[in-house]
Design a protein around this motif. Structure first.
Motif, PDB file in Angstrom:
ATOM      1  N   HIS A 106       7.699  63.089  54.892  1.00 38.30           N
ATOM      2  CA  HIS A 106       6.287  62.695  54.803  1.00 38.30           C
ATOM      3  C   HIS A 106       5.951  62.004  53.477  1.00 38.30           C
ATOM      4  O   HIS A 106       4.773  61.927  53.119  1.00 38.30           O
ATOM      5  N   HIS A 107       6.968  61.539  52.752  1.00 38.73           N
ATOM      6  CA  HIS A 107       6.711  60.826  51.495  1.00 38.73           C
ATOM      7  C   HIS A 107       6.590  59.322  51.755  1.00 38.73           C
ATOM      8  O   HIS A 107       7.471  58.737  52.385  1.00 38.73           O
ATOM      9  N   GLU A 167       3.366  59.957  56.879  1.00 37.42           N
ATOM     10  CA  GLU A 167       2.690  60.190  55.598  1.00 37.42           C
ATOM     11  C   GLU A 167       1.458  61.081  55.755  1.00 37.42           C
ATOM     12  O   GLU A 167       0.964  61.649  54.793  1.00 37.42           O
ATOM     13  N   ASP A 209       2.881  72.935  49.492  1.00 36.30           N
ATOM     14  CA  ASP A 209       2.785  71.476  49.408  1.00 36.30           C
ATOM     15  C   ASP A 209       1.344  70.975  49.378  1.00 36.30           C
ATOM     16  O   ASP A 209       1.093  69.838  48.992  1.00 36.30           O
ATOM     17  N   HIS A 223      -4.913  69.970  47.671  1.00 33.22           N
ATOM     18  CA  HIS A 223      -4.691  68.521  47.721  1.00 33.22           C
ATOM     19  C   HIS A 223      -5.496  67.865  48.840  1.00 33.22           C
ATOM     20  O   HIS A 223      -5.994  68.536  49.742  1.00 33.22           O
ATOM     21  N   ASN A 236      -4.606  65.993  51.268  1.00 34.03           N
ATOM     22  CA  ASN A 236      -3.889  65.608  52.499  1.00 34.03           C
ATOM     23  C   ASN A 236      -4.019  66.649  53.606  1.00 34.03           C
ATOM     24  O   ASN A 236      -3.236  66.672  54.547  1.00 34.03           O
ATOM     25  N   ASP A 246      -4.546  58.424  42.130  1.00 31.94           N
ATOM     26  CA  ASP A 246      -3.244  58.248  42.778  1.00 31.94           C
ATOM     27  C   ASP A 246      -2.108  58.264  41.751  1.00 31.94           C
ATOM     28  O   ASP A 246      -1.841  57.269  41.078  1.00 31.94           O
ATOM     29  N   ARG A 248       1.045  58.934  42.606  1.00 32.03           N
ATOM     30  CA  ARG A 248       2.285  58.437  43.228  1.00 32.03           C
ATOM     31  C   ARG A 248       2.578  57.008  42.798  1.00 32.03           C
ATOM     32  O   ARG A 248       3.726  56.640  42.561  1.00 32.03           O
ATOM     33  N   HIS A 270       3.430  62.210  46.221  1.00 28.60           N
ATOM     34  CA  HIS A 270       2.201  62.053  47.002  1.00 28.60           C
ATOM     35  C   HIS A 270       1.063  61.646  46.069  1.00 28.60           C
ATOM     36  O   HIS A 270       1.202  61.717  44.857  1.00 28.60           O
ATOM     37  N   LYS A 271      -0.067  61.294  46.675  1.00 27.77           N
ATOM     38  CA  LYS A 271      -1.198  60.841  45.858  1.00 27.77           C
ATOM     39  C   LYS A 271      -1.553  61.856  44.761  1.00 27.77           C
ATOM     40  O   LYS A 271      -1.774  61.496  43.607  1.00 27.77           O
ATOM     41  N   ALA A 296       3.213  63.940  42.036  1.00 29.52           N
ATOM     42  CA  ALA A 296       4.345  63.004  42.032  1.00 29.52           C
ATOM     43  C   ALA A 296       5.141  63.189  40.750  1.00 29.52           C
ATOM     44  O   ALA A 296       4.693  63.873  39.822  1.00 29.52           O
TER      45      ALA A 296
END
Ligand code: 5GP
Ligand code: MN
Length: 341
Positions: free
Chosen positions: A122-123, A137, A172, A178, A180, A291, A293, A304-305, A308
């Protein structure tokens, strides 16, 4: 108690998940791997997959470059993970399931190159190096994707599988911090709790298992933390001497980077870990749309955003101002799209 996994796949993923299912069903011996310096998602995704393969009567070996942080060893199956820099000569397999890796070098293990690879990640920026590549992603953790594969295989959600899927999501998402996270994340978590996962115990085991030395280390690092850009960016630095003076090992640094973000003003954190060999390991965390990343990508890393990292060689006094200046820019750009609090 175990419940059958029943769910609807995210739009557009039926075909590739079906391919992965068929590739697994038609093979018997598997190697499973993930990235070097494993985190909760790499550990959880690998072990959830391994327990699912067990349930199907398949053989699997998990091969990683590095040991997981000690406190993960309380979770089921950690003893199954073999640590090796190269695939052992006797590791005969029909397929390798690689999770969480944008390219094969991320595994830190040599020897997977010529094998039949199932790539699940998922990166952003995945290099599609497998015979089958599933890259999404939008998944908050790779274990959300593993959950889909396990569902497609018709394997019931055992407590072991549920524990590892939840562990991966918990860590994660930065313990649900996060940006996401989706309804699907909670739907999967709900099913893991129905299968017997206790979120309070999970949180205590993952986040409240520090040594006294680590508490000292936290104090030392926060004491010398630098704030720039009106306190919007925090800078932490750690070298071997400080680590040793607190009686700590690298194992004890996990999670410390998240602490500065608990200050309201701080939007991004960078953690520079210098080693005696002259390497600088750079980790970054951020809030909302800042961001990090992109910053990692510019230095050959990824993530990830909101989380990272990358590793470079070179003197910290040259690297630090460049990265901090770049982070300041990322913060300014991210703040423009920040949701109201
Ligand atoms: P951490 O800062 O905890 O080491 O990593 C945060 C996130 O960035 C994780 O998703 C991790 O996989 C990713 N990441 C960290 N270092 C690297 C790197 O050197 N290369 C790539 N591609 N990703 C990295
Ligand atoms: Mn992940």
């Amino acid at each position: 108690m175990s419940n059958p996994v029943s769910h609807v796949l995210p739009a557009g993923t039926d075909a590739v998940v079906g391919q992965i299912r068929d590739a697994i069903v038609s093979r018997q011996r598997f190697l499973i791997t993930s990235h070097a310096r494993p985190d909760g998602d790499s550990i959880g995704s690998q072990l959830a997959m391994a327990f699912a393969l067990d349930a199907l009567g398949k053989q699997s070996r998990i091969i990683n470059a590095d040991r997981a942080p000690d406190h993960y060893y309380e979770f089921p199956g950690l003893g199954r993970i073999e640590i090796a820099a190269e695939v052992p000569a006797d590791a005969i397999a029909d397929a390798v399931i690689v999770m969480e890796c944008g390219d094969l070098t991320r595994t830190g293990v040599r020897g997977f190159e010529e094998r039949y690879i199932i790539n699940i990640d998922h990166h952003a920026g995945n290099r599609m190096y497998g015979a089958i590549n599933w890259f999404d992603e939008s998944a908050a953790a790779c274990s959300e994707m593993v959950y889909d594969v396990i569902g497609a295989l018709g394997v019931p959600m055992s407590l072991e599988i549920a524990t590892h899927i939840y562990l991966a999501i918990l860590t994660d998402t930065g313990s649900f911090h996060h940006s996401n996270i989706t309804p699907r994340t909670f739907d999967i978590c709900r099913q893991t709790v129905e299968a017997g996962v206790n979120p309070a115990i999970m949180a205590r085991r993952v986040y409240d298992s520090n040594s006294f030395g680590k508490l000292k280390l936290i104090g030392a690092l926060l004491d010398q933390m630098e704030l720039v850009h009106d306190g919007r960016v925090a800078v932490l630095r750690l070298d071997d001497d400080v680590l040793a003076s607190c009686g700590c090992t690298n194992n004890d640094t996990e999670g410390i980077i998240n602490l500065p973000l608990t200050a309201r003003e701080i939007q991004a954190v960078v953690f520079f870990r210098t080693t005696a060999e002259g390497e600088v390991r750079v980790s970054m965390r951020s809030k909302y749309d800042v961001d990090v990343r992109m910053v990692a990508n510019e230095h050959g890393g990824g993530g990830h955003k909101n989380a990272a990292g990358f590793t470079v060689t070179g003197p910290l006094h040259e690297l630090q101002p460049l990265i901090v200046e770049r982070l300041v820019r990322a913060v300014d750009e991210g703040l423009e799209s920040r949701p109201p609090e």
